[in-house]
Design a protein around this motif. Structure first.
Motif, PDB file in Angstrom:
ATOM      1  N   MET A   1      14.590  -1.863   9.051  1.00 30.56           N
ATOM      2  CA  MET A   1      15.069  -0.496   9.341  1.00 30.56           C
ATOM      3  C   MET A   1      14.021   0.312  10.082  1.00 30.56           C
ATOM      4  SD  MET A   1      16.631   2.428   6.792  1.00 30.56           S
ATOM      5  CE  MET A   1      15.203   2.684   5.748  1.00 30.56           C
TER       6      MET A   1
ATOM      7  N   VAL B   1      17.084   6.233  11.844  1.00 29.13           N
ATOM      8  CA  VAL B   1      18.290   6.370  11.013  1.00 29.13           C
ATOM      9  C   VAL B   1      18.355   7.800  10.477  1.00 29.13           C
ATOM     10  CG1 VAL B   1      19.527   5.539   8.972  1.00 29.13           C
ATOM     11  CG2 VAL B   1      18.254   3.921  10.401  1.00 29.13           C
TER      12      VAL B   1
ATOM     13  N   LEU C   1      12.687   1.590  -1.276  1.00 32.62           N
ATOM     14  CA  LEU C   1      13.806   2.540  -1.166  1.00 32.62           C
ATOM     15  C   LEU C   1      15.100   2.109  -1.864  1.00 32.62           C
ATOM     16  CD1 LEU C   1      13.451   3.413   2.646  1.00 32.62           C
ATOM     17  CD2 LEU C   1      12.599   4.744   0.707  1.00 32.62           C
TER      18      LEU C   1
ATOM     19  N   ASN D   1      18.265   9.433   0.587  1.00 30.53           N
ATOM     20  CA  ASN D   1      17.023  10.193   0.696  1.00 30.53           C
ATOM     21  C   ASN D   1      17.337  11.649   0.370  1.00 30.53           C
ATOM     22  OD1 ASN D   1      14.866  11.779   1.788  1.00 30.53           O
ATOM     23  ND2 ASN D   1      14.238  10.000   2.996  1.00 30.53           N
TER      24      ASN D   1
ATOM     25  N   ILE E   1      26.466   7.168   5.530  1.00 32.80           N
ATOM     26  CA  ILE E   1      26.145   6.525   6.814  1.00 32.80           C
ATOM     27  C   ILE E   1      25.273   5.305   6.538  1.00 32.80           C
ATOM     28  CG2 ILE E   1      24.107   8.007   7.216  1.00 32.80           C
ATOM     29  CD1 ILE E   1      24.859   7.801  10.270  1.00 32.80           C
TER      30      ILE E   1
ATOM     31  N   CYS F   1      26.225   0.975   3.982  1.00 30.34           N
ATOM     32  CA  CYS F   1      26.149   2.134   3.074  1.00 30.34           C
ATOM     33  C   CYS F   1      27.401   3.001   3.130  1.00 30.34           C
ATOM     34  CB  CYS F   1      24.915   2.973   3.386  1.00 30.34           C
ATOM     35  SG  CYS F   1      23.396   2.051   3.143  1.00 30.34           S
TER      36      CYS F   1
ATOM     37  N   GLU G   1       0.850  -1.184   0.000  1.00 29.96           N
ATOM     38  CA  GLU G   1       0.000   0.000   0.000  1.00 29.96           C
ATOM     39  C   GLU G   1       0.890   1.240   0.000  1.00 29.96           C
ATOM     40  OE1 GLU G   1      -3.209  -0.294   2.751  1.00 29.96           O
ATOM     41  OE2 GLU G   1      -3.699   1.827   2.497  1.00 29.96           O
ATOM     42  N   THR G   2       1.142   1.751  -1.177  1.00 29.06           N
ATOM     43  CA  THR G   2       2.008   2.927  -1.319  1.00 29.06           C
ATOM     44  C   THR G   2       1.584   3.694  -2.561  1.00 29.06           C
ATOM     45  OG1 THR G   2       4.317   3.659  -1.298  1.00 29.06           O
ATOM     46  CG2 THR G   2       3.827   1.784  -2.717  1.00 29.06           C
TER      47      THR G   2
ATOM     48  N   ARG H   1       8.684  11.627   0.123  1.00 25.61           N
ATOM     49  CA  ARG H   1       9.395  11.268   1.364  1.00 25.61           C
ATOM     50  C   ARG H   1      10.845  10.890   1.136  1.00 25.61           C
ATOM     51  NH1 ARG H   1       7.337  14.131   4.324  1.00 25.61           N
ATOM     52  NH2 ARG H   1       8.238  13.122   6.159  1.00 25.61           N
TER      53      ARG H   1
ATOM     54  N   GLY I   1      13.361   3.627   9.922  1.00 27.52           N
ATOM     55  CA  GLY I   1      13.745   4.733   9.036  1.00 27.52           C
ATOM     56  C   GLY I   1      13.883   6.065   9.752  1.00 27.52           C
TER      57      GLY I   1
HETATM   58  O1  UT7 Z   1      21.274   3.985   3.496  1.00 29.87           O
HETATM   59  C1  UT7 Z   1      21.192   3.626   4.829  1.00 29.87           C
HETATM   60  C2  UT7 Z   1      20.599   4.693   5.597  1.00 29.87           C
HETATM   61  N1  UT7 Z   1      19.165   4.742   5.426  1.00 29.87           N
HETATM   62  C3  UT7 Z   1      18.580   5.899   5.388  1.00 29.87           C
HETATM   63  O2  UT7 Z   1      19.246   6.910   5.388  1.00 29.87           O
HETATM   64  C4  UT7 Z   1      17.080   5.951   5.426  1.00 29.87           C
HETATM   65  C5  UT7 Z   1      16.661   6.952   6.460  1.00 29.87           C
HETATM   66  N2  UT7 Z   1      15.232   7.125   6.585  1.00 29.87           N
HETATM   67  C6  UT7 Z   1      14.450   7.648   5.603  1.00 29.87           C
HETATM   68  O3  UT7 Z   1      14.911   7.923   4.523  1.00 29.87           O
HETATM   69  C7  UT7 Z   1      13.005   7.946   5.948  1.00 29.87           C
HETATM   70  O4  UT7 Z   1      12.812   7.798   7.330  1.00 29.87           O
HETATM   71  C8  UT7 Z   1      11.991   7.045   5.186  1.00 29.87           C
HETATM   72  C9  UT7 Z   1      11.950   7.452   3.711  1.00 29.87           C
HETATM   73  C10 UT7 Z   1      12.372   5.616   5.347  1.00 29.87           C
HETATM   74  C11 UT7 Z   1      10.580   7.270   5.748  1.00 29.87           C
HETATM   75  O5  UT7 Z   1      10.234   8.636   5.754  1.00 29.87           O
HETATM   76  P1  UT7 Z   1       9.573   9.304   7.067  1.00 29.87           P
HETATM   77  O6  UT7 Z   1       9.192  10.659   6.704  1.00 29.87           O
HETATM   78  O7  UT7 Z   1      10.556   9.118   8.184  1.00 29.87           O
HETATM   79  O8  UT7 Z   1       8.268   8.437   7.251  1.00 29.87           O
HETATM   80  P2  UT7 Z   1       7.840   7.511   8.479  1.00 29.87           P
HETATM   81  O9  UT7 Z   1       8.671   6.290   8.529  1.00 29.87           O
HETATM   82  O10 UT7 Z   1       7.741   8.351   9.705  1.00 29.87           O
HETATM   83  O11 UT7 Z   1       6.402   7.140   8.024  1.00 29.87           O
HETATM   84  C12 UT7 Z   1       5.381   8.122   7.876  1.00 29.87           C
HETATM   85  C13 UT7 Z   1       4.118   7.404   7.510  1.00 29.87           C
HETATM   86  C14 UT7 Z   1       3.811   6.226   8.405  1.00 29.87           C
HETATM   87  O12 UT7 Z   1       2.420   6.186   8.586  1.00 29.87           O
HETATM   88  P3  UT7 Z   1       1.760   6.669   9.966  1.00 29.87           P
HETATM   89  O13 UT7 Z   1       2.361   5.784  11.021  1.00 29.87           O
HETATM   90  O14 UT7 Z   1       2.164   8.095  10.100  1.00 29.87           O
HETATM   91  O15 UT7 Z   1       0.318   6.450   9.737  1.00 29.87           O
HETATM   92  C15 UT7 Z   1       4.254   5.040   7.593  1.00 29.87           C
HETATM   93  O16 UT7 Z   1       3.537   3.869   7.907  1.00 29.87           O
HETATM   94  O17 UT7 Z   1       4.254   6.871   6.174  1.00 29.87           O
HETATM   95  C16 UT7 Z   1       3.927   5.483   6.199  1.00 29.87           C
HETATM   96  N3  UT7 Z   1       4.720   4.810   5.186  1.00 29.87           N
HETATM   97  C17 UT7 Z   1       4.344   4.735   3.889  1.00 29.87           C
HETATM   98  N4  UT7 Z   1       3.257   5.171   3.254  1.00 29.87           N
HETATM   99  C18 UT7 Z   1       3.164   4.949   1.940  1.00 29.87           C
HETATM  100  C19 UT7 Z   1       5.918   4.185   5.324  1.00 29.87           C
HETATM  101  N5  UT7 Z   1       6.312   3.692   4.137  1.00 29.87           N
HETATM  102  C20 UT7 Z   1       5.347   4.015   3.240  1.00 29.87           C
HETATM  103  C21 UT7 Z   1       5.205   3.798   1.870  1.00 29.87           C
HETATM  104  N6  UT7 Z   1       4.092   4.275   1.258  1.00 29.87           N
HETATM  105  N7  UT7 Z   1       6.118   3.137   1.124  1.00 29.87           N
END
Ligand code: UT7
Length: 322
Positions: free
Chosen positions: A212, A217, A157, A252, A309, A113, A28-29, A37, A214
Motif C-alpha cells: 500500500m 490512499v 494497521l 484510520n 473505500i 474494504c 521499527e515502530t 497516525r 498509504g
Molecule cells: O482500508 C483500505 C484503505 N486504507 C487506508 O485507508 C489507509 C490510508 N492511509 C493511512 O491510513 C496513512 O497513510 C498511514 C497510517 C498508512 C500512514 O500515515 P501517514 O501520516 O500518511 O504517514 P507516511 O506514510 O507519510 O509516513 C510518515 C513517516 C515516514 O517516514 P519519513 O519518510 O517521513 O521519514 C514513514 O516511513 O512515518 C514512517 N512510518 C512509520 N514510523 C513508525 C511508516 N510506518 C511507520 C510505523 N512506525 N509503523
C-alpha cells in the motif's frame, strides 16, 4: 413498497488481542506512532487454523440469534471478503454448510474494504427484485495472513474479525421514514490498482502480501468517502442533517474525522471502533454496526450512513434506517 430491513446484527472477534507494543519487537515502530497516525491501539488476530469461514460462521450465528431467525429461513448468503480460506469454493458456501443449510444460494463479493457496502447493495437488489426475502450479509477477514511483517507501513494497521446482518423483505410506505435500505451508491476506478493491492494470486501461485502507498490512499479516501455519502443521501432525498450515525469503514481515525468534517456531522454521531479492531477490511462496518448497537449508540429508527473505500479503488455508501 418492499424494503430490505436489518432484522439482526452480530459479530465475532478472535480471542488473541495484539497491542501496538507487540510490533515494537518486529519492526521499527512505536505505540505512539501507531496511535497518533492511525488511531489504532490494538487488534485481534485469528489463531493458527482459524479461517475466515470460521469467523464468518460465528458472526452469522450471532446475527441469526439477534434476529430470532433460524438458518433454514435464510434464502441467500453473501460474504464480503478478500481473504477466502481457499480460492474456491466461496466462503459463503462454507458458512452455508456450517449453518446446516442445504437450500438457498451463497456467494462471495470481493471489493476489498468496500466489500460490505457492495454486499449490502447486492442483497438489497436481490430483495427488491423478489429473488430473496431473507439474506445473511457477512463481512469476514483474516488480513493478518496477508501481512508483510517487514513492512512497518502496513503490518501495524490490519486485524481479523467478522460481522453480519440479517436483511429481511418488509413492506414499507416508500417514504424516508421507512426502516431499511433507502439508497446505495457504488463506485470503482481501476486506474488506481497500484496504490493498494496484494502481490499474489494465480499470476504468482502464492497468496501474496498486501502492498500500500498509504499516503496516496489517504489522499483519495476523505474526498471520495464524503462524495459517495452525499450521493447516497441525495438519492434517498436526505441530507447530512438527517444523519443519526455515520458508521464508516475503520481504517484510520484521521480519515474518519476528515470525512465526518466534510459531511458536517459531529464526531459524537460517528461510531468509532478502529482503536480496538484496527482495519479489518470488509469486516469493519458490520463489526462497527454490531458494536454500535451493543453500546446503545444505534437504535431502531436511527438514520445510518455507512461508507467505505479500498483496493481497486472501490468505494461506496449505503443509507439505511435501522
Ligand atoms: O482500508 C483500505 C484503505 N486504507 C487506508 O485507508 C489507509 C490510508 N492511509 C493511512 O491510513 C496513512 O497513510 C498511514 C497510517 C498508512 C500512514 O500515515 P501517514 O501520516 O500518511 O504517514 P507516511 O506514510 O507519510 O509516513 C510518515 C513517516 C515516514 O517516514 P519519513 O519518510 O517521513 O521519514 C514513514 O516511513 O512515518 C514512517 N512510518 C512509520 N514510523 C513508525 C511508516 N510506518 C511507520 C510505523 N512506525 N509503523
Amino acid at each position: 413498497m418492499i424494503r430490505a430491513v436489518v432484522r439482526g446484527v452480530g459479530h465475532y472477534l478472535p480471542d488473541r488481542v495484539v497491542p501496538n507494543s507487540e510490533f515494537e519487537a518486529i519492526v521499527e515502530t512505536s505505540d505512539e506512532w501507531i496511535r497518533s497516525r492511525s488511531g489504532i491501539e490494538r487488534r485481534h488476530f485469528a489463531a493458527v487454523g482459524q479461517m475466515t469461514s470460521d469467523l464468518a460462521t460465528r458472526a452469522a450465528q450471532a446475527a441469526l440469534a439477534d434476529a430470532r431467525i433460524d438458518a433454514a429461513q435464510i434464502d441467500a448468503i453473501i460474504v464480503a471478503t478478500s481473504t477466502p480460506d481457499l480460492t474456491f469454493p466461496s466462503v459463503a458456501t462454507m458458512v452455508q454448510n456450517a449453518l446446516g443449510m442445504t437450500k438457498g444460494f451463497a456467494f462471495d463479493v470481493q471489493a476489498v474494504c468496500a466489500g460490505f457496502v457492495y454486499a449490502l447493495a447486492n442483497a438489497n437488489a436481490l430483495i427488491l427484485s423478489g429473488q430473496a426475502t431473507r439474506v445473511l450479509v457477512i463481512g469476514a477477514e483474516t488480513f493478518s495472513r496477508l501481512m508483510n511483517w517487514k513492512d512497518r507501513g502496513t503490518c501495524v494497521l490490519f486485524g481479523d474479525g467478522a460481522g453480519a446482518v440479517v436483511l429481511a423483505a418488509t413492506e414499507g410506505t416508500g417514504t424516508t421514514a421507512d426502516r431499511g435500505i433507502l439508497a446505495t451508491d457504488l463506485n470503482s476506478d481501476g486506474r488506481y490498482k497500484d496504490i493498494l493491492y496484494v502481490d499474489g494470486g494465480t499470476s504468482t501461485g502464492t497468496t501474496g502480501h498486501l502492498v500500500m502507498e498509504g499516503k496516496e490512499v489517504f489522499r483519495h479516501a476523505i474526498e471520495k468517502l464524503s462524495e459517495t455519502a452525499h450521493a447516497a443521501l441525495d438519492k434517498a432525498g436526505l441530507t447530512s442533517e438527517d444523519v443519526d450515525w455515520i458508521v464508516p469503514h475503520q481504517a484510520n481515525i484521521r480519515i474518519i474525522e476528515g470525512t465526518a468534517k466534510r459531511m458536517q456531522v459531529p464526531m459524537d454521531r460517528v461510531v468509532v471502533t478502529v482503536q480496538d479492531h484496527g482495519n479489518t477490511s470488509a469486516a469493519s462496518i458490520p463489526l462497527a454496526l454490531s458494536v454500535g448497537k451493543a453500546r446503545g449508540q444505534i437504535k431502531q429508527g436511527d438514520l445510518v450512513v455507512t461508507e467505505a473505500i479500498g483496493g481497486g479503488l472501490a468505494w461506496g455508501s449505503v443509507v439505511l434506517r435501522w
